[in-house]
Design a protein around this motif. Structure first.
Motif, mmCIF file in Angstrom:
data_model
loop_
_atom_site.group_PDB
_atom_site.id
_atom_site.type_symbol
_atom_site.label_atom_id
_atom_site.label_comp_id
_atom_site.label_asym_id
_atom_site.label_seq_id
_atom_site.Cartn_x
_atom_site.Cartn_y
_atom_site.Cartn_z
ATOM 1 N N ASN A 223 0.825 -1.207 0.000
ATOM 2 C CA ASN A 223 0.000 0.000 0.000
ATOM 3 C C ASN A 223 0.861 1.261 0.000
ATOM 4 O O ASN A 223 1.702 1.455 0.880
ATOM 5 N N ARG A 224 0.623 2.131 -0.978
ATOM 6 C CA ARG A 224 1.448 3.325 -1.161
ATOM 7 C C ARG A 224 1.359 4.282 0.043
ATOM 8 O O ARG A 224 2.355 4.807 0.517
ATOM 9 N N GLU A 225 0.111 4.458 0.524
ATOM 10 C CA GLU A 225 -0.116 5.354 1.677
ATOM 11 C C GLU A 225 0.653 4.894 2.904
ATOM 12 O O GLU A 225 1.193 5.695 3.659
ATOM 13 N N GLN A 227 3.391 3.060 2.904
ATOM 14 C CA GLN A 227 4.824 3.299 2.690
ATOM 15 C C GLN A 227 5.164 4.765 2.980
ATOM 16 O O GLN A 227 6.155 5.072 3.630
ATOM 17 N N ASP A 228 4.304 5.655 2.533
ATOM 18 C CA ASP A 228 4.520 7.089 2.781
ATOM 19 C C ASP A 228 4.525 7.388 4.273
ATOM 20 O O ASP A 228 5.363 8.134 4.774
ATOM 21 N N ALA A 229 3.568 6.796 4.990
ATOM 22 C CA ALA A 229 3.462 7.068 6.421
ATOM 23 C C ALA A 229 4.742 6.648 7.137
ATOM 24 O O ALA A 229 5.228 7.340 8.029
ATOM 25 N N TYR A 230 5.295 5.505 6.714
ATOM 26 C CA TYR A 230 6.511 5.019 7.380
ATOM 27 C C TYR A 230 7.738 5.808 6.961
ATOM 28 O O TYR A 230 8.656 6.022 7.738
ATOM 29 N N LEU A 231 7.771 6.225 5.705
ATOM 30 C CA LEU A 231 8.982 6.888 5.203
ATOM 31 C C LEU A 231 8.891 8.396 5.331
ATOM 32 O O LEU A 231 9.828 9.104 4.994
ATOM 33 N N GLY A 232 7.759 8.899 5.809
ATOM 34 C CA GLY A 232 7.644 10.327 6.052
ATOM 35 C C GLY A 232 7.360 11.128 4.792
ATOM 36 O O GLY A 232 8.095 12.033 4.443
ATOM 37 N N GLY A 233 6.304 10.774 4.102
ATOM 38 C CA GLY A 233 5.848 11.581 2.976
ATOM 39 C C GLY A 233 6.475 11.176 1.649
ATOM 40 O O GLY A 233 7.490 10.489 1.592
ATOM 41 N N ARG A 234 5.863 11.599 0.580
ATOM 42 C CA ARG A 234 6.283 11.254 -0.773
ATOM 43 C C ARG A 234 7.570 11.985 -1.124
ATOM 44 O O ARG A 234 7.697 13.177 -0.849
ATOM 45 N N ARG A 235 8.508 11.251 -1.672
ATOM 46 C CA ARG A 235 9.736 11.943 -2.024
ATOM 47 C C ARG A 235 9.633 12.498 -3.422
ATOM 48 O O ARG A 235 8.850 12.004 -4.230
#
Lengths: 235, 299
Positions: A223-225, A227-235
């Protein structure tokens, strides 16, 4: 917390994951009655529990453990287990003063149960020690043991394997699977993803106080969302 | 001399009752109860008023004193439910002072600072030494009765749950224990024991006045319980008798200390009490008789 909503399937281990500060432990505090929610509802076995005090929730069969092994410093391991025992008439002050056969009988039953749980968790050799004398791993095991003493239908585990060595973490995972095979329901907060992947049939992801995704471990990993939550936002 | 020793033993027994009251509320329930002297006063006044002014039998007076103490305890407990530690200590200290000041000023109710004199005694006074000996036997019987009850409570599941509440009330509530119920029961039972002590005291000295219920009594009992062991009935009793013995012994020692005035001698006694406590706590940090855990049965 706002917009957090999920359903836990009975009879399996469900994981509750999310980055630090996502509100997982707060969620446990609300479910177990330590914090009161401003709004919303929580249902357990057809009971509305969002307004109940902690001891009433425990008596319905929903018990939680604590992340930092908390306990009663001046009580022994045996006493910790016994205190979690339910339906002990000897806890009434009148019965305590007068003594009663039913209280003595219940005490014997609970003692037997406490000894068998201690044996199961390999705590028998420290049963008369104060908890302050236990190692970190033993404290984690006792945390599981005393939840079991309450004869729950469902246990909320808050990082049961945090800070323990990998062998013990694996062992704790086995204990949780064994509980589920005996018919219990488990909701588990854990950061050890290997453990989550191994034992959780379903996973709920939380971030910033709300639920983000639900599904199998593989589903939420893709799930993209999430991954973003764990990595701290979209790069 | 014999009369003096008997008098001190009666006082020691009254203190032993107060110490057991404090052991229950502070040592087992973890409620820092600085209002002990207040509950002591409530019991003393309740029984003295009933027996002196209403000519009720002493047994009735003492029973009402126990109930009045317990009721006052329940009242204080429910008005302080959300408080812990220092805040509870302040409020309970305030309660004891309110009792004493009301007793000093509401002359219509309590006789004011003159107190209540001519309180009936339990053994006729004109029997000389038997008056003291008889009263001593009655107070010792009360100490033993309370001791046996406390032992039962401590050994019961109720006592175990109460100690858990003391250690961590959040965890205890998750363990399924009603925090409010355990605290209220322990606190009011402790207050009832203090009420009993007050009633017996009034029926011994035959006189009850606000001055007898200074906060210093509470502090002395805290010393006794700390030294003896605050979670063991035997520790509380031992601590109380030791405290009275120590206070009296230092009275004689201060007198024979050379070159000190009476005022300095009094100060020396207080210093000696402080040093005594420091020595006990250095050697035995948990008191002379420390808390014991319930052993697991052999499997």
């Amino acid at each position: 917390m706002d917009g957090a909503s999920f359903h836990v399937e009975p009879g399996v281990v469900t994981g509750l994951i999310g980055p630090n500060g996502a509100g997982k432990t707060t969620m446990f505090n609300v479910i177990s009655g330590l914090y009161r929610a401003d709004s919303g509802s929580i249902r357990f076995m057809d009971h509305s529990i969002e307004r109940l005090s902690p001891h009433k929730i425990t008596r319905l069969g929903l018990v939680r453990t604590f992340q930092i092994a908390r306990g009663f410093p001046k009580l022994s391991v045996f006493e910790h287990l016994m205190v979690y025992g339910a339906q002990q008439p000897g806890e009434g002050i009148g019965t305590a003063l007068a003594g009663s056969a039913s209280a003595r009988q219940r005490e014997a039953e609970l003692a037997e149960k406490a000894l068998s749980i201690a044996a199961r968790l390999r705590l028998s050799h420290v049963i008369d020690n104060r908890v302050t004398a236990l190692s970190g791993g033993q404290k984690k095991l006792l945390e599981i043991g005393r939840a079991l003493m309450a004869e729950p239908r469902m246990i909320l585990f808050d990082e049961p394997a945090a800070g323990v060595n990998p062998t013990l973490a694996e062992e704790i995972g086995d204990h949780l699977l064994a509980l589920v095979s005996e018919g219990m329901t488990v909701l588990l907060i854990e950061h050890d993803m290997a453990l989550i992947e191994r034992i959780c049939k379903r996973v709920i992801v939380m971030a910033q106080g709300r639920t983000l995704a639900e599904g199998s471990f593989d589903d939420v990993r893709e799930n993209r969302e999430v991954q973003d939550a764990y990595l701290g936002g979209r790069r | 001399m014999l009369t003096y020793i008997l008098f001190m033993l009666v006082v020691g027994s009254i203190y032993a009752l107060l110490a057991q009251s404090l052991m229950l509320s502070w040592g087992l329930a973890g409620l820092v109860n600085l209002g002990l002297a207040g509950f002591f006063a409530v019991g003393a006044y309740a029984s003295a008023m009933l027996t002196t002014w209403e000519q009720a039998p002493i047994l009735v007076g003492v029973s009402v004193a126990v109930l009045a103490g317990g009721l006052a305890g329940l009242l204080v407990c429910f008005s302080t439910l959300r408080l812990r530690d220092d805040y509870l200590a302040i409020v309970t200290l305030g309660f004891a002072e309110i009792v004493r000041i009301v007793a000093s000023n509401e002359v219509w109710l309590t006789g004011g600072t003159d107190g209540i004199s001519g309180v009936p005694v339990m053994i006729a006074r004109d029997t000389g030494v038997w008056f003291h000996l008889g009263t001593l036997l009655i107070t010792v019987a009360a100490v033993i009765l309370v001791y046996v009850l406390q032992r039962r409570l401590l050994a019961s599941p109720w006592g175990r749950a109460l100690r858990a509440v003391r250690e961590d009330q959040t965890v205890a509530s998750v363990a399924g224990k009603s925090i409010v119920r355990f605290k209220a029961q322990a606190f009011s039972l402790a207050a009832a024991i203090a009420g009993l002590a007050g009633a017996l005291y009034g029926h011994y000295t035959s006189y009850v006045a606000p001055d007898q219920f200074q906060p210093l009594i509470t502090i002395y009992i805290f010393l006794a319980v700390t030294a003896g062991g605050n979670a063991r009935p035997a520790g509380a009793v031992l601590g109380a008798y030791l405290l009275v013995a120590f206070l009296e012994a230092t009275r004689f020692l201060a007198e024979i200390a050379p070159g000190v005035t009476a005022l300095q001698a009094a100060a020396l006694r207080e210093i000696a009490v402080g040093i005594g406590l420091v020595i006990v706590l250095t050697l035995r940090p948990d008191g002379l008789l420390p808390e014991r855990s319930q052993k697991a049965p052999a499997s």
